[in-house]
Scaffold this active site. Structure first.
Site, mmCIF file in Angstrom:
data_model
loop_
_atom_site.group_PDB
_atom_site.id
_atom_site.type_symbol
_atom_site.label_atom_id
_atom_site.label_comp_id
_atom_site.label_asym_id
_atom_site.label_seq_id
_atom_site.Cartn_x
_atom_site.Cartn_y
_atom_site.Cartn_z
ATOM 1 N N GLN A 126 0.799 -1.231 0.000
ATOM 2 C CA GLN A 126 0.000 0.000 0.000
ATOM 3 C C GLN A 126 0.832 1.282 0.000
ATOM 4 O OE1 GLN A 126 -3.405 -0.254 2.598
ATOM 5 N NE2 GLN A 126 -4.177 -1.962 1.393
ATOM 6 N N TYR A 227 -11.201 -4.099 -9.571
ATOM 7 C CA TYR A 227 -11.472 -3.204 -10.697
ATOM 8 C C TYR A 227 -12.803 -3.565 -11.363
ATOM 9 C CZ TYR A 227 -6.571 -1.808 -10.493
ATOM 10 O OH TYR A 227 -5.356 -1.315 -10.095
HETATM 11 P P1 NAD Z 1 -9.959 2.780 -11.737
HETATM 12 O O1 NAD Z 1 -9.172 4.047 -11.809
HETATM 13 O O2 NAD Z 1 -9.534 1.610 -12.554
HETATM 14 O O3 NAD Z 1 -11.472 3.146 -12.174
HETATM 15 C C1 NAD Z 1 -12.186 4.181 -11.563
HETATM 16 C C2 NAD Z 1 -13.605 3.733 -11.312
HETATM 17 O O4 NAD Z 1 -14.303 3.623 -12.544
HETATM 18 C C3 NAD Z 1 -13.733 2.370 -10.643
HETATM 19 O O5 NAD Z 1 -14.436 2.508 -9.438
HETATM 20 C C4 NAD Z 1 -14.488 1.533 -11.661
HETATM 21 O O6 NAD Z 1 -15.359 0.590 -11.049
HETATM 22 C C5 NAD Z 1 -15.246 2.600 -12.420
HETATM 23 N N1 NAD Z 1 -15.740 2.195 -13.737
HETATM 24 C C6 NAD Z 1 -15.074 1.555 -14.735
HETATM 25 N N2 NAD Z 1 -15.885 1.375 -15.796
HETATM 26 C C7 NAD Z 1 -17.089 1.923 -15.489
HETATM 27 C C8 NAD Z 1 -18.303 2.056 -16.172
HETATM 28 N N3 NAD Z 1 -18.480 1.606 -17.418
HETATM 29 N N4 NAD Z 1 -19.336 2.652 -15.538
HETATM 30 C C9 NAD Z 1 -19.170 3.139 -14.268
HETATM 31 N N5 NAD Z 1 -18.051 3.044 -13.568
HETATM 32 C C10 NAD Z 1 -16.995 2.442 -14.162
HETATM 33 O O7 NAD Z 1 -10.166 2.287 -10.260
HETATM 34 P P2 NAD Z 1 -9.403 2.683 -8.917
HETATM 35 O O8 NAD Z 1 -10.000 3.925 -8.397
HETATM 36 O O9 NAD Z 1 -7.944 2.682 -9.158
HETATM 37 O O10 NAD Z 1 -9.736 1.491 -7.920
HETATM 38 C C11 NAD Z 1 -10.758 0.568 -8.138
HETATM 39 C C12 NAD Z 1 -11.018 -0.213 -6.872
HETATM 40 O O11 NAD Z 1 -9.854 -0.768 -6.325
HETATM 41 C C13 NAD Z 1 -11.645 0.605 -5.765
HETATM 42 O O12 NAD Z 1 -12.602 -0.181 -5.165
HETATM 43 C C14 NAD Z 1 -10.548 0.818 -4.811
HETATM 44 O O13 NAD Z 1 -11.033 1.032 -3.500
HETATM 45 C C15 NAD Z 1 -9.835 -0.488 -4.942
HETATM 46 N N6 NAD Z 1 -8.473 -0.350 -4.448
HETATM 47 C C16 NAD Z 1 -8.081 -1.172 -3.463
HETATM 48 C C17 NAD Z 1 -6.815 -1.048 -2.937
HETATM 49 C C18 NAD Z 1 -6.385 -1.923 -1.831
HETATM 50 O O14 NAD Z 1 -7.022 -2.892 -1.544
HETATM 51 N N7 NAD Z 1 -5.304 -1.608 -1.190
HETATM 52 C C19 NAD Z 1 -5.944 -0.118 -3.427
HETATM 53 C C20 NAD Z 1 -6.361 0.698 -4.464
HETATM 54 C C21 NAD Z 1 -7.646 0.574 -4.979
#
Ligand code: NAD
Length: 379
Positions: A126, A227
């Site tokens: 992280q 994702y």
């Molecule tokens: P990302 O930048 O890949 O995407 C941004 C958002 O766009 C995501 O929430 C995705 O679900 C949404 N999205 C994609 N296609 C879509 C569509 N057609 N319509 C509506 N929404 C759409 O994602 P991110 O912000 O980097 O992270 C995604 C997930 O990973 C989150 O739940 C985040 O909390 C999780 N995450 C977990 C950790 C961890 O466990 N340490 C770390 C980083 C992120």
């Protein structure tokens, strides 16, 4: 053995103002036996002058000395400078969007290590999660950019000169950036609604005091590793049609949707923009050369449509907050770097889960599975 030398290069991409390492991260690397070279001027656009690096214990050198002397080059964007065989490079290299660049680096004997390929769900990774640190900054800035451009108040205001309704903000995509945009817009007093295809986003949206928009026409679309998965063409058309009704009722729309390794999903069509009220603002955080979430957005440009809607193509917002973005990135890249070192030297170990994700090329080969598969599939 001589100490390993890392070299911080100046970013050359248009509009990029971040730097991969900030002076406050230099002592941490030096304590681990790492020598730090910094290209003169590399931090200037993020307000980190050469003197601060020198004071922190780095050697400030010119471009040629840096490229010749560094064992490991640190960068934010894929470097345009020619690297030499035996050198390693660490940055946000986007291997899935540019696999051929990775193949070229491999052929040239460069070890490419990409922070955007980090297995982010591992707790021990992280502190290295640059995608999250930069998305967090981008989401915050997106809400500010929208508020700045919107020519009405965000909060409900009751004054002797009348009452102003709060702005209605819709955030599309509620991952790291979207959640920060929601929180920031709420703190400015807007009424915020948000939508995401991942069902897990619903509770997160609500916990920030925003309303979750449910679509009837699109099934949940959670993919691997937290994702979203890419929608089919039919799903995407249905999503666009149903979202259009919601979008027309909002003053501000901030789009943040991404699917790793794919072009960003198109969520807001040109016709939908035509249906919005004059004075509305759209910030498309996905706007890039690959296209964005909004059909008519242009990366790095602000356009005003004939019906008075401002569309801001804001694909690289962290570069507009380069001091915070660079500080956070520097901590991420330093944490990864220290993880990659053993007895002061770069020690590639593909049995390690973190390294198996981030090491894209090594010993002349593309070793990372996802990138290698993409290259095999490319004719
Ligand atoms: P990302 O930048 O890949 O995407 C941004 C958002 O766009 C995501 O929430 C995705 O679900 C949404 N999205 C994609 N296609 C879509 C569509 N057609 N319509 C509506 N929404 C759409 O994602 P991110 O912000 O980097 O992270 C995604 C997930 O990973 C989150 O739940 C985040 O909390 C999780 N995450 C977990 C950790 C961890 O466990 N340490 C770390 C980083 C992120």
């Amino acid at each position: 053995m001589a100490a390993v030398r890392v070299g911080v290069i100046e970013e050359t991409a248009l509009g990029e103002r971040r730097v991969a390492l900030t002076p406050d991260s230099v002592p941490r690397l030096r304590d681990a036996g790492v020598e730090v070279l910094v290209e003169s001027g590399a931090g200037a656009r993020a307000w980190f002058p050469d003197e601060d690096y020198a004071q922190a214990g780095a050697a400030v050198v010119d471009t040629d000395a840096l490229l010749a002397g560094a064992d490991i080059v640190l960068c934010v964007n894929p470097p345009q400078q020619r690297l030499r065989s035996g050198q390693a490079v660490v940055g946000l290299l986007q291997p899935l969007l540019n696999p051929q660049h990775m193949a070229d680096l491999a052929a040239h004997g460069v070890t490419a290590i990409s922070l955007d390929a980090l297995p982010r769900t591992l707790t021990r990774a992280q502190s290295m999660d640059a995608l999250s640190s930069q998305a967090n900054i981008a989401g915050y800035k997106a809400a500010l950019v929208a508020a700045n451009r919107f020519e009405r108040f965000f909060p409900l205001l009751i004054t002797a000169a009348g009452t102003s309704k709060p702005a209605a903000v819709l955030v599309l995509g509620a991952g790291v950036a979207g959640l920060q945009a929601i929180g920031t817009a709420r703190r400015l007093g807007a009424v915020v609604r948000a939508y995401d295809v991942r069902p897990a986003a619903k509770d997160e949206v609500k916990s920030l005091g925003a309303q979750f928009v449910e679509l009837k026409s699109v099934e949940a679309a959670a993919g691997e590793g937290g994702y979203a998965r890419a929608l089919t063409a039919d799903e995407q058309a249905a999503q666009q049609a149903e979202l259009a009704e919601h979008i027309a009722k909002h003053d501000v729309v901030i789009t943040t949707a991404q699917v790793p390794g794919r072009r960003p999903p198109l969520m807001v069509t040109a016709d939908t923009v035509k249906s919005m009220r004059a004075g509305s603002v759209i910030v498309d955080m996905a706007a890039s050369e690959l296209g964005g979430n909004v059909e008519i957005s242009q990366p790095g440009e602000t356009i005003v449509t004939n019906n008075g809607v401002t569309v801001i193509g804001a694909g690289n917002l962290p570069a507009q907050m380069p001091t915070s973005a660079s500080s956070a990135y520097a901590r991420n890249i330093s944490a990864l770097l220290l993880h990659l070192l053993s007895e002061g030297q770069l020690a590639i170990d593909l049995d390690d889960e973190i390294q198996r994700g981030v090491v894209i090329t090594h010993n002349g080969t593309v070793v990372q599975e996802a990138t290698a598969k993409l290259l095999e599939a490319t004719p």
